[in-house]
Scaffold this motif. Structure first.
Motif, PDB file in Angstrom:
ATOM      1  N   LEU A  88       0.849  -1.190   0.000  1.00  0.00           N
ATOM      2  CA  LEU A  88       0.000   0.000   0.000  1.00  0.00           C
ATOM      3  C   LEU A  88       0.883   1.237   0.000  1.00  0.00           C
ATOM      4  O   LEU A  88       1.920   1.260   0.667  1.00  0.00           O
ATOM      5  CB  LEU A  88      -0.878   0.036   1.254  1.00  0.00           C
ATOM      6  N   LYS A  89       0.455   2.252  -0.702  1.00  0.00           N
ATOM      7  CA  LYS A  89       1.141   3.541  -0.620  1.00  0.00           C
ATOM      8  C   LYS A  89       0.754   4.170   0.709  1.00  0.00           C
ATOM      9  O   LYS A  89      -0.390   4.010   1.168  1.00  0.00           O
ATOM     10  CB  LYS A  89       0.720   4.439  -1.777  1.00  0.00           C
ATOM     11  N   PRO A  90       1.667   4.888   1.349  1.00  0.00           N
ATOM     12  CA  PRO A  90       1.336   5.520   2.634  1.00  0.00           C
ATOM     13  C   PRO A  90       0.099   6.406   2.528  1.00  0.00           C
ATOM     14  O   PRO A  90      -0.053   7.171   1.576  1.00  0.00           O
ATOM     15  CB  PRO A  90       2.575   6.352   2.955  1.00  0.00           C
ATOM     16  N   ASN A  91      -0.804   6.252   3.498  1.00  0.00           N
ATOM     17  CA  ASN A  91      -2.040   7.034   3.634  1.00  0.00           C
ATOM     18  C   ASN A  91      -3.068   6.814   2.529  1.00  0.00           C
ATOM     19  O   ASN A  91      -4.075   7.515   2.483  1.00  0.00           O
ATOM     20  CB  ASN A  91      -1.725   8.521   3.802  1.00  0.00           C
ATOM     21  N   ALA A  92      -2.846   5.857   1.638  1.00  0.00           N
ATOM     22  CA  ALA A  92      -3.844   5.521   0.618  1.00  0.00           C
ATOM     23  C   ALA A  92      -4.738   4.420   1.178  1.00  0.00           C
ATOM     24  O   ALA A  92      -4.254   3.466   1.773  1.00  0.00           O
ATOM     25  CB  ALA A  92      -3.171   5.052  -0.664  1.00  0.00           C
ATOM     26  N   GLN A  93      -6.050   4.555   1.008  1.00  0.00           N
ATOM     27  CA  GLN A  93      -6.988   3.562   1.517  1.00  0.00           C
ATOM     28  C   GLN A  93      -7.196   2.433   0.517  1.00  0.00           C
ATOM     29  O   GLN A  93      -7.230   2.662  -0.682  1.00  0.00           O
ATOM     30  CB  GLN A  93      -8.349   4.197   1.781  1.00  0.00           C
TER      31      GLN A  93
END
Length: 112
Positions: A88-93
């Motif tokens: 996951l990319k940081p802070n991506a839901q």
């Protein structure tokens, strides 16, 4: 001849929509947690789901329960959060569904 069913009709409201609002659980080797609220995952004492693993950040990931749908978000961890082997990319839901596999550090968490 098939009948059209509209979401706002009584038939549409009673039909299963597959919107992901079914009850989901985190299942790991050590515990089962029903996803019905926000769940903070990490090594810190304030985490709902504490993982004793040096590869896990203090506050590693957050599972958010929004409108009866569960989402996971990496909180900028050092070693990433993986869903179905995809980082996951940081802070991506990322929306969670039954059968998803979360990997945080050495810990594998199944969504059931």
């Amino acid at each position: 001849m098939e009948e059209t069913v509209y979401k706002r009709s009584d038939k549409g409201k009673s039909a299963k929509t597959g919107d992901g609002s079914e009850k989901l659980k985190l299942h790991s080797e050590h515990s089962d947690i029903l996803i019905n609220k926000n769940i903070l995952i990490g090594r810190d004492r304030v985490c709902n789901c504490r993982l004793d693993d040096p590869l896990v950040s203090r506050k590693h990931a957050l599972i958010e329960f929004i409108s009866n749908i569960a989402y996971i978000k990496d909180l900028g961890s050092t070693n990433a959060t993986y869903v179905n082997n995809n980082p996951l990319k940081p802070n991506a839901q990322k929306r969670l569904r039954k059968g998803d596999v979360i990997k945080i550090g050495k810990t594998i968490i199944n969504i059931s």
